[in-house]
Design an enzyme around this catalytic site. Sequence first.
Site, PDB file in Angstrom:
ATOM      1  N   ASP A  11     -11.310  -2.481 -13.002  1.00  0.00           N
ATOM      2  CA  ASP A  11      -9.867  -3.967 -12.936  1.00  0.00           C
ATOM      3  C   ASP A  11     -10.325  -4.504 -12.661  1.00  0.00           C
ATOM      4  O   ASP A  11     -11.202  -5.154 -12.085  1.00  0.00           O
ATOM      5  CB  ASP A  11      -9.361  -2.801 -11.030  1.00  0.00           C
ATOM      6  CG  ASP A  11      -9.101  -1.584 -11.167  1.00  0.00           C
ATOM      7  OD1 ASP A  11      -8.483  -1.093 -12.225  1.00  0.00           O
ATOM      8  OD2 ASP A  11      -8.481  -0.903 -10.291  1.00  0.00           O
ATOM      9  N   ASP A 130       1.749   4.912 -13.101  1.00  0.00           N
ATOM     10  CA  ASP A 130       0.738   4.906 -11.282  1.00  0.00           C
ATOM     11  C   ASP A 130       1.700   6.243 -10.207  1.00  0.00           C
ATOM     12  O   ASP A 130       3.148   5.546 -10.241  1.00  0.00           O
ATOM     13  CB  ASP A 130       1.030   3.549 -11.190  1.00  0.00           C
ATOM     14  CG  ASP A 130      -0.027   2.322 -11.706  1.00  0.00           C
ATOM     15  OD1 ASP A 130      -1.513   3.489 -12.100  1.00  0.00           O
ATOM     16  OD2 ASP A 130      -0.300   1.706 -11.894  1.00  0.00           O
TER      17      ASP A 130
END
Length: 261
Positions: A11, A130
């Site tokens: 990330d 997500d």
Amino acid sequence: MLAKRIIPCLDVDKGRVVKGVQFFEHVDAGSVAECAKRYEQQGADELVFYDITASHEDRALTLDILKDASERVFMPLCVGGGIRTLDDIRVMLNSGADKVSINSAAVLNQNLIKEAALRFGSQCIVLAIDANRVMRDGKEFWEVYINGGRKPTGIAVMDWVKKARQDGAGEIVLNVMNADGTKAGYDLEMTAAVSDAVNFPVVASGGAGNPEDMFAVLTKGKADAALAASIFHFGNYTISQVKQFLNDRGVPVRQDFIERK
């Protein structure tokens, strides 16, 4: 049986690798180039990295990060964050990406996955989901979120998965937000349900705390690959150790899992 893949995830925020818990409270985990090289040496099957604030900040992914990584490592690269159009996808593929991961833009333009698969081929089009377990009218609802986990969409996860199958996505990365960064294990129930609903690879994401969690999601969760961040970034385990653990328990993995010096 096809080998199961172990995939580290980077990330990226402001050019640095970060890791948080349930998408927030991020701490620095190193440079992209250093992490990528280390994971390739450990035998990673693929590297995924997301510019986690690109969609939220309404900007494109930072291309120099992608180009630098593609010049340093030889494993497949999958990138996401801020990818909105077919032109964005073309730029990513021309800059060194082997796959592109699309999340928010697929919700905002629900023809994008289909158009991208037709233009570039399903093999390089990944739908990232997500997913969040929420309560709605007193019942649990599996909901799709966008903008780095900040915005609920009202879309049911399983409906979204079935549309991805119809539209020609080549892979799904399922990141269950309730488990993300907790090291408490993957969401086996949701991962298995998604895996059963499609005929292409599903990558499990969110919650890896140890090799046992990866074994569980690759077997009970029926995932084709296990993605993890925290346990690799902070030195809890190496990818080689995870592959050795899986191999010893009969899970097929790429055989050069002994850590290269």
